[in-house]
Design a protein around this motif. Structure first.
Motif, mmCIF file in Angstrom:
data_model
loop_
_atom_site.group_PDB
_atom_site.id
_atom_site.type_symbol
_atom_site.label_atom_id
_atom_site.label_comp_id
_atom_site.label_asym_id
_atom_site.label_seq_id
_atom_site.Cartn_x
_atom_site.Cartn_y
_atom_site.Cartn_z
ATOM 1 N N UNK A 26 43.872 -23.429 12.500
ATOM 2 C CA UNK A 26 43.488 -24.036 13.766
ATOM 3 C C UNK A 26 44.289 -25.259 14.162
ATOM 4 N N UNK A 27 45.276 -25.625 13.358
ATOM 5 C CA UNK A 27 46.152 -26.737 13.718
ATOM 6 C C UNK A 27 47.506 -26.511 13.044
ATOM 7 N N UNK A 28 48.476 -27.355 13.409
ATOM 8 C CA UNK A 28 49.822 -27.206 12.864
ATOM 9 C C UNK A 28 49.864 -27.861 11.498
ATOM 10 N N UNK A 29 49.534 -27.087 10.508
ATOM 11 C CA UNK A 29 49.359 -27.589 9.145
ATOM 12 C C UNK A 29 50.610 -28.314 8.649
ATOM 13 N N UNK A 30 51.790 -27.745 8.901
ATOM 14 C CA UNK A 30 53.021 -28.252 8.281
ATOM 15 C C UNK A 30 53.393 -29.663 8.764
ATOM 16 N N UNK A 31 52.779 -30.124 9.825
ATOM 17 C CA UNK A 31 53.112 -31.453 10.342
ATOM 18 C C UNK A 31 52.088 -32.517 9.956
ATOM 19 N N UNK A 32 51.094 -32.142 9.184
ATOM 20 C CA UNK A 32 50.016 -33.072 8.872
ATOM 21 C C UNK A 32 49.892 -33.386 7.384
ATOM 22 N N UNK A 33 49.809 -34.663 7.034
ATOM 23 C CA UNK A 33 49.427 -35.018 5.669
ATOM 24 C C UNK A 33 48.031 -34.462 5.375
ATOM 25 N N UNK A 34 47.767 -34.239 4.108
ATOM 26 C CA UNK A 34 46.456 -33.738 3.696
ATOM 27 C C UNK A 34 45.961 -34.569 2.526
ATOM 28 N N UNK A 35 44.653 -34.666 2.422
ATOM 29 C CA UNK A 35 44.064 -35.427 1.324
ATOM 30 C C UNK A 35 42.923 -34.653 0.679
ATOM 31 N N UNK A 36 42.677 -34.987 -0.571
ATOM 32 C CA UNK A 36 41.501 -34.512 -1.309
ATOM 33 C C UNK A 36 40.603 -35.721 -1.586
ATOM 34 N N UNK A 37 39.314 -35.454 -1.509
ATOM 35 C CA UNK A 37 38.308 -36.472 -1.790
ATOM 36 C C UNK A 37 37.235 -35.839 -2.656
ATOM 37 N N UNK A 38 36.374 -36.673 -3.224
ATOM 38 C CA UNK A 38 35.266 -36.142 -3.999
ATOM 39 C C UNK A 38 34.046 -37.034 -3.829
ATOM 40 N N UNK A 74 53.347 -24.796 2.906
ATOM 41 C CA UNK A 74 53.328 -24.829 4.370
ATOM 42 C C UNK A 74 53.530 -23.461 5.004
ATOM 43 N N UNK A 75 53.781 -22.453 4.199
ATOM 44 C CA UNK A 75 53.819 -21.076 4.702
ATOM 45 C C UNK A 75 52.406 -20.487 4.660
ATOM 46 N N UNK A 76 51.700 -20.760 3.575
ATOM 47 C CA UNK A 76 50.336 -20.261 3.417
ATOM 48 C C UNK A 76 49.289 -21.186 4.040
ATOM 49 N N UNK A 77 49.730 -22.330 4.571
ATOM 50 C CA UNK A 77 48.792 -23.304 5.162
ATOM 51 C C UNK A 77 47.693 -23.680 4.174
ATOM 52 N N UNK A 78 48.098 -23.990 2.980
ATOM 53 C CA UNK A 78 47.144 -24.280 1.912
ATOM 54 C C UNK A 78 47.585 -25.515 1.135
ATOM 55 N N UNK A 79 46.617 -26.349 0.813
ATOM 56 C CA UNK A 79 46.858 -27.489 -0.058
ATOM 57 C C UNK A 79 46.075 -27.259 -1.354
ATOM 58 N N UNK A 80 46.673 -27.681 -2.462
ATOM 59 C CA UNK A 80 46.105 -27.425 -3.776
ATOM 60 C C UNK A 80 45.840 -28.743 -4.499
ATOM 61 N N UNK A 81 44.922 -28.650 -5.455
ATOM 62 C CA UNK A 81 44.706 -29.764 -6.368
ATOM 63 C C UNK A 81 44.587 -29.171 -7.770
ATOM 64 N N UNK A 82 45.642 -29.345 -8.553
ATOM 65 C CA UNK A 82 45.630 -28.905 -9.942
ATOM 66 C C UNK A 82 45.009 -30.018 -10.774
ATOM 67 N N UNK A 83 43.938 -29.689 -11.467
ATOM 68 C CA UNK A 83 43.206 -30.685 -12.242
ATOM 69 C C UNK A 83 43.264 -30.300 -13.717
ATOM 70 N N UNK A 84 43.904 -31.132 -14.506
ATOM 71 C CA UNK A 84 44.029 -30.911 -15.938
ATOM 72 C C UNK A 84 43.279 -32.001 -16.704
ATOM 73 N N UNK A 85 43.049 -31.743 -17.976
ATOM 74 C CA UNK A 85 42.370 -32.718 -18.845
ATOM 75 C C UNK A 85 41.099 -33.232 -18.193
#
Length: 116
Positions: A26-38, A74-85
């Motif tokens: 629904x928006x131009x993903x590749x031009x926007x910073x993204x964040x994760x919160x909890x 930015x092709x899949x319009x997806x942001x990831x968070x890999x969480x280890x330990x």
């Protein structure tokens, strides 16, 4: 219509790993910073990690540095968070966020539980 859909949460033992995904539309993903919160029950939502639109210069809250890695496709319009330990104190609902102009968008969240 902006949509952010998180997935990948679950139950993991201390020291384990999870990878969270946030699919955006629904928006131009590749031009926007993204964040994760909890957010833990009864506590304020806190910043976890940020990635620029180009996918460089990630930043993290101190408590996850060296353990979590934020990335994006930015092709899949997806942001990831890999969480280890993972630690018991990482147990929270995790949200991705997009700020578009004056508007603030959040996903529905995905639960992460760290327990033996």
């Amino acid at each position: 219509q902006v949509q952010l859909v998180e997935s990948g949460g679950g139950l993991v033992q201390p020291g384990g790993s999870l990878r969270l995904s946030c699919a955006a539309s629904g928006f131009t993903f590749r031009t926007n910073p993204m964040t994760w919160h909890r957010q833990a029950p009864g506590k304020e939502r806190e910043f976890v990690a940020r990635i620029t639109s180009a996918g460089d210069s990630p930043s993290y809250t101190d408590s996850v540095k060296g353990r979590f890695t934020i990335s994006r496709d930015n092709v899949k319009n997806t942001v990831y968070l890999q969480m280890n330990s993972l630690k018991p104190e990482d147990k929270d609902v995790y949200y991705c966020r997009a700020v578009l102009g004056f508007n603030d968008y959040w996903g529905q969240g995905t639960q992460v539980t760290v327990s033996s």
